[in-house]
Design a protein around this motif. Structure first.
Motif, PDB file in Angstrom:
ATOM      1  N   ARG A   1      -1.251 -56.576  -9.129  1.00 48.52           N
ATOM      2  CA  ARG A   1       0.995 -56.408  -8.839  1.00 48.52           C
ATOM      3  C   ARG A   1       0.796 -56.074  -7.361  1.00 48.52           C
ATOM      4  NH1 ARG A   1       3.405 -51.522 -12.548  1.00 48.52           N
ATOM      5  NH2 ARG A   1       5.024 -52.707 -12.044  1.00 48.52           N
ATOM      6  N   ARG A   2       1.760 -56.656  -7.254  1.00 48.04           N
ATOM      7  CA  ARG A   2       2.632 -57.378  -5.974  1.00 48.04           C
ATOM      8  C   ARG A   2       3.323 -56.135  -5.565  1.00 48.04           C
ATOM      9  NH1 ARG A   2       7.152 -59.721  -5.622  1.00 48.04           N
ATOM     10  NH2 ARG A   2       8.648 -59.603  -7.889  1.00 48.04           N
ATOM     11  N   LEU A   3       3.200 -56.604  -3.933  1.00 46.17           N
ATOM     12  CA  LEU A   3       4.426 -54.876  -3.780  1.00 46.17           C
ATOM     13  C   LEU A   3       5.435 -55.595  -3.546  1.00 46.17           C
ATOM     14  CD1 LEU A   3       1.990 -54.280  -0.315  1.00 46.17           C
ATOM     15  CD2 LEU A   3       2.485 -52.766  -2.403  1.00 46.17           C
ATOM     16  N   SER A   4       6.454 -54.481  -3.837  1.00 50.36           N
ATOM     17  CA  SER A   4       8.160 -54.941  -4.165  1.00 50.36           C
ATOM     18  C   SER A   4       8.691 -55.313  -3.087  1.00 50.36           C
ATOM     19  CB  SER A   4       9.049 -53.282  -4.191  1.00 50.36           C
ATOM     20  OG  SER A   4       8.850 -52.407  -3.486  1.00 50.36           O
ATOM     21  N   ARG A   5      10.277 -55.778  -2.907  1.00 51.78           N
ATOM     22  CA  ARG A   5      10.522 -56.398  -1.530  1.00 51.78           C
ATOM     23  C   ARG A   5      11.346 -55.050  -0.525  1.00 51.78           C
ATOM     24  NH1 ARG A   5      16.188 -59.073  -0.338  1.00 51.78           N
ATOM     25  NH2 ARG A   5      16.470 -59.281   1.380  1.00 51.78           N
ATOM     26  N   ALA A   6      10.819 -54.019  -0.444  1.00 56.39           N
ATOM     27  CA  ALA A   6      10.981 -52.961  -0.422  1.00 56.39           C
ATOM     28  C   ALA A   6       9.612 -52.268   0.166  1.00 56.39           C
ATOM     29  CB  ALA A   6      11.169 -51.686  -0.680  1.00 56.39           C
ATOM     30  N   ALA A   7       8.838 -52.286  -0.200  1.00 54.52           N
ATOM     31  CA  ALA A   7       7.767 -52.055   0.534  1.00 54.52           C
ATOM     32  C   ALA A   7       6.514 -52.998   1.177  1.00 54.52           C
ATOM     33  CB  ALA A   7       5.853 -51.796  -0.728  1.00 54.52           C
ATOM     34  N   LEU A   8       7.582 -54.134   0.944  1.00 50.39           N
ATOM     35  CA  LEU A   8       6.744 -55.464   2.694  1.00 50.39           C
ATOM     36  C   LEU A   8       7.622 -55.249   3.416  1.00 50.39           C
ATOM     37  CD1 LEU A   8       6.455 -58.130  -0.216  1.00 50.39           C
ATOM     38  CD2 LEU A   8       4.448 -57.241   0.680  1.00 50.39           C
ATOM     39  N   GLU A   9       9.003 -54.790   3.291  1.00 54.64           N
ATOM     40  CA  GLU A   9      10.282 -54.769   4.159  1.00 54.64           C
ATOM     41  C   GLU A   9       9.382 -53.922   4.942  1.00 54.64           C
ATOM     42  OE1 GLU A   9      14.058 -54.422   2.479  1.00 54.64           O
ATOM     43  OE2 GLU A   9      13.944 -56.924   2.607  1.00 54.64           O
ATOM     44  N   THR A  10       9.451 -52.555   4.301  1.00 52.14           N
ATOM     45  CA  THR A  10       8.567 -51.188   5.411  1.00 52.14           C
ATOM     46  C   THR A  10       6.884 -51.350   5.640  1.00 52.14           C
ATOM     47  OG1 THR A  10       9.641 -49.892   3.437  1.00 52.14           O
ATOM     48  CG2 THR A  10       7.843 -49.348   4.952  1.00 52.14           C
ATOM     49  N   LEU A  11       5.813 -52.150   5.017  1.00 53.45           N
ATOM     50  CA  LEU A  11       4.676 -52.673   6.287  1.00 53.45           C
ATOM     51  C   LEU A  11       4.920 -53.514   7.128  1.00 53.45           C
ATOM     52  CD1 LEU A  11       1.970 -52.483   6.120  1.00 53.45           C
ATOM     53  CD2 LEU A  11       1.618 -54.662   4.466  1.00 53.45           C
ATOM     54  N   ALA A  12       6.134 -54.115   7.093  1.00 55.54           N
ATOM     55  CA  ALA A  12       6.766 -55.052   8.655  1.00 55.54           C
ATOM     56  C   ALA A  12       6.935 -54.426   9.956  1.00 55.54           C
ATOM     57  CB  ALA A  12       7.491 -56.569   8.100  1.00 55.54           C
ATOM     58  N   ILE A  13       7.960 -53.628   9.195  1.00 53.98           N
ATOM     59  CA  ILE A  13       8.491 -52.659  10.523  1.00 53.98           C
ATOM     60  C   ILE A  13       7.214 -51.797  10.731  1.00 53.98           C
ATOM     61  CG2 ILE A  13      10.159 -51.117  10.562  1.00 53.98           C
ATOM     62  CD1 ILE A  13      11.986 -51.814   8.581  1.00 53.98           C
ATOM     63  N   ILE A  14       6.296 -51.554  10.063  1.00 51.14           N
ATOM     64  CA  ILE A  14       5.977 -50.412  10.812  1.00 51.14           C
ATOM     65  C   ILE A  14       5.067 -51.731  11.459  1.00 51.14           C
ATOM     66  CG2 ILE A  14       3.723 -49.074   9.852  1.00 51.14           C
ATOM     67  CD1 ILE A  14       5.302 -48.316   7.276  1.00 51.14           C
ATOM     68  N   ALA A  15       4.465 -52.624  11.305  1.00 50.63           N
ATOM     69  CA  ALA A  15       3.645 -53.144  11.463  1.00 50.63           C
ATOM     70  C   ALA A  15       4.187 -54.102  12.928  1.00 50.63           C
ATOM     71  CB  ALA A  15       3.230 -54.435  11.030  1.00 50.63           C
ATOM     72  N   TYR A  16       5.223 -53.676  13.744  1.00 53.97           N
ATOM     73  CA  TYR A  16       6.348 -54.959  14.370  1.00 53.97           C
ATOM     74  C   TYR A  16       6.609 -53.660  15.247  1.00 53.97           C
ATOM     75  CZ  TYR A  16       6.008 -59.280  13.190  1.00 53.97           C
ATOM     76  OH  TYR A  16       4.861 -60.755  12.718  1.00 53.97           O
ATOM     77  N   HIS A  17       6.784 -52.035  14.587  1.00 60.09           N
ATOM     78  CA  HIS A  17       7.702 -51.317  15.778  1.00 60.09           C
ATOM     79  C   HIS A  17       7.024 -50.481  15.447  1.00 60.09           C
ATOM     80  CE1 HIS A  17      11.689 -53.141  15.607  1.00 60.09           C
ATOM     81  NE2 HIS A  17      10.942 -53.519  14.527  1.00 60.09           N
ATOM     82  N   GLN A  18       5.362 -49.447  15.063  1.00 53.13           N
ATOM     83  CA  GLN A  18       4.514 -48.541  15.048  1.00 53.13           C
ATOM     84  C   GLN A  18       4.460 -47.821  16.482  1.00 53.13           C
ATOM     85  OE1 GLN A  18      -0.014 -49.144  14.252  1.00 53.13           O
ATOM     86  NE2 GLN A  18       0.916 -51.534  14.529  1.00 53.13           N
ATOM     87  N   PRO A  19       3.621 -46.581  17.238  1.00 56.27           N
ATOM     88  CA  PRO A  19       5.161 -45.773  16.186  1.00 56.27           C
ATOM     89  C   PRO A  19       6.055 -45.615  15.703  1.00 56.27           C
ATOM     90  CG  PRO A  19       4.515 -44.544  18.351  1.00 56.27           C
ATOM     91  CD  PRO A  19       4.392 -46.641  18.175  1.00 56.27           C
ATOM     92  N   VAL A  20       6.426 -45.367  14.286  1.00 57.53           N
ATOM     93  CA  VAL A  20       7.612 -45.584  13.644  1.00 57.53           C
ATOM     94  C   VAL A  20       7.538 -44.342  12.772  1.00 57.53           C
ATOM     95  CG1 VAL A  20       7.669 -47.591  12.189  1.00 57.53           C
ATOM     96  CG2 VAL A  20       9.796 -47.110  12.551  1.00 57.53           C
ATOM     97  N   THR A  21       8.708 -43.486  12.770  1.00 55.91           N
ATOM     98  CA  THR A  21       9.692 -42.556  11.539  1.00 55.91           C
ATOM     99  C   THR A  21      10.145 -43.388  10.213  1.00 55.91           C
ATOM    100  OG1 THR A  21      11.598 -42.038  12.641  1.00 55.91           O
ATOM    101  CG2 THR A  21       9.199 -41.276  13.905  1.00 55.91           C
ATOM    102  N   ARG A  22      10.329 -42.667   9.480  1.00 53.66           N
ATOM    103  CA  ARG A  22      11.068 -42.955   8.205  1.00 53.66           C
ATOM    104  C   ARG A  22      12.584 -43.245   8.878  1.00 53.66           C
ATOM    105  NH1 ARG A  22      11.490 -39.374   2.979  1.00 53.66           N
ATOM    106  NH2 ARG A  22      13.398 -40.858   1.873  1.00 53.66           N
TER     107      ARG A  22
END
Length: 241
Positions: free
Chosen positions: A94-115
């Motif tokens: 099952r594919r990740l939701s849009r929310a999860a994909l957006e969150t993953l992209a933000i973590i990848a580009y902005h790490q380290p990042v908080t919630r």
């Protein structure tokens, strides 16, 4: 001129061929990609393992299986142009939701990042379930705690993230020009808009402290229904992702 005796000619070539066979066997048998240092353990200290890998990579170029380097490690992968042959054997996920994909992209580009920082960038709240599922995939990890009120956990990507998406290093993530060319960004961006320079260095930064035992309160939550979804959430639901 008579050729040299066969044993004189064959020894250097056979020795190198045997080294290539050793690396080939190790990579085929390994359950995960291997570092050059791990392969070097099977040779002398003066052996140029990188040269052997590059030679083996050339030997497999054009074959059904290629030797590739991902996340700084080496592994055999099915040739890209033959991947369609394995579609029937692929496990349906099952594919990740849009929310999860957006969150993953933000973590990848902005790490380290908080919630909280993720929510500020997305413009909507992020459920604990979204982060929990990304942690369970192995693509995201807990890095440390931000030196700020509440000491929130910081998130970053893992080697598994690089391996899954085929990146050798985090800096290989597409930049502004590539994202615009793929239609993933609006061509009319605000003045001064810039993409962050991704950095997944293992060392904690000056504003991070090591994780402690109480990190469990940031882990798994029960509200992950919005994470694995076959369709996009309705408009009212998007405000509580």
């Amino acid at each position: 001129m008579l050729p040299l005796p066969s044993n004189v000619m064959a020894l250097p070539s056979a020795d190198r061929r045997e080294k290539l066979r050793i690396i080939e066997a190790l990579l085929f048998a390994a359950p995960a990609p291997l570092k050059e240092a791990e392969l070097a353990l099977h040779f002398g200290a003066d052996e140029d393992v990188q040269a052997l890998l590059e030679e083996l990579q050339g030997l497999y170029a054009g074959r059904g299986v290629n030797l590739v380097r991902v996340a700084g490690r080496w592994a055999f992968r099915t040739a890209d142009d033959l991947s369609y042959l394995l579609e029937r054997q692929a496990v349906a996920q099952r594919r990740l939701s849009r929310a999860a994909l957006e969150t993953l992209a933000i973590i990848a580009y902005h790490q380290p990042v908080t919630r909280a920082e993720i929510e500020e960038i997305r413009g909507v709240s992020t459920s604990k379930g979204t982060l929990d599922v990304l942690l369970e995939t192995g693509w995201v990890k807990l890095r440390g705690r931000r030196r700020a009120p509440g000491r929130p956990v910081t998130y970053g990507t893992t080697l598994e993230f690089l391996e899954h998406f085929g990146f050798e290093q985090i800096q290989d993530l597409p930049g502004l020009r590539e994202l615009k060319g793929a239609g993933l960004l609006d061509s009319n961006l605000p003045p001064g808009f810039a993409m962050p320079s991704p950095d997944d260095a293992v060392e904690l930064r000056e504003d991070e402290d090591p994780l402690e035992d109480e990190q469990a309160d940031e882990l798994l939550g029960a509200d992950d229904d919005d994470v694995l979804a076959e369709s996009e959430p309705s408009e009212p639901e998007k405000q509580s992702e």
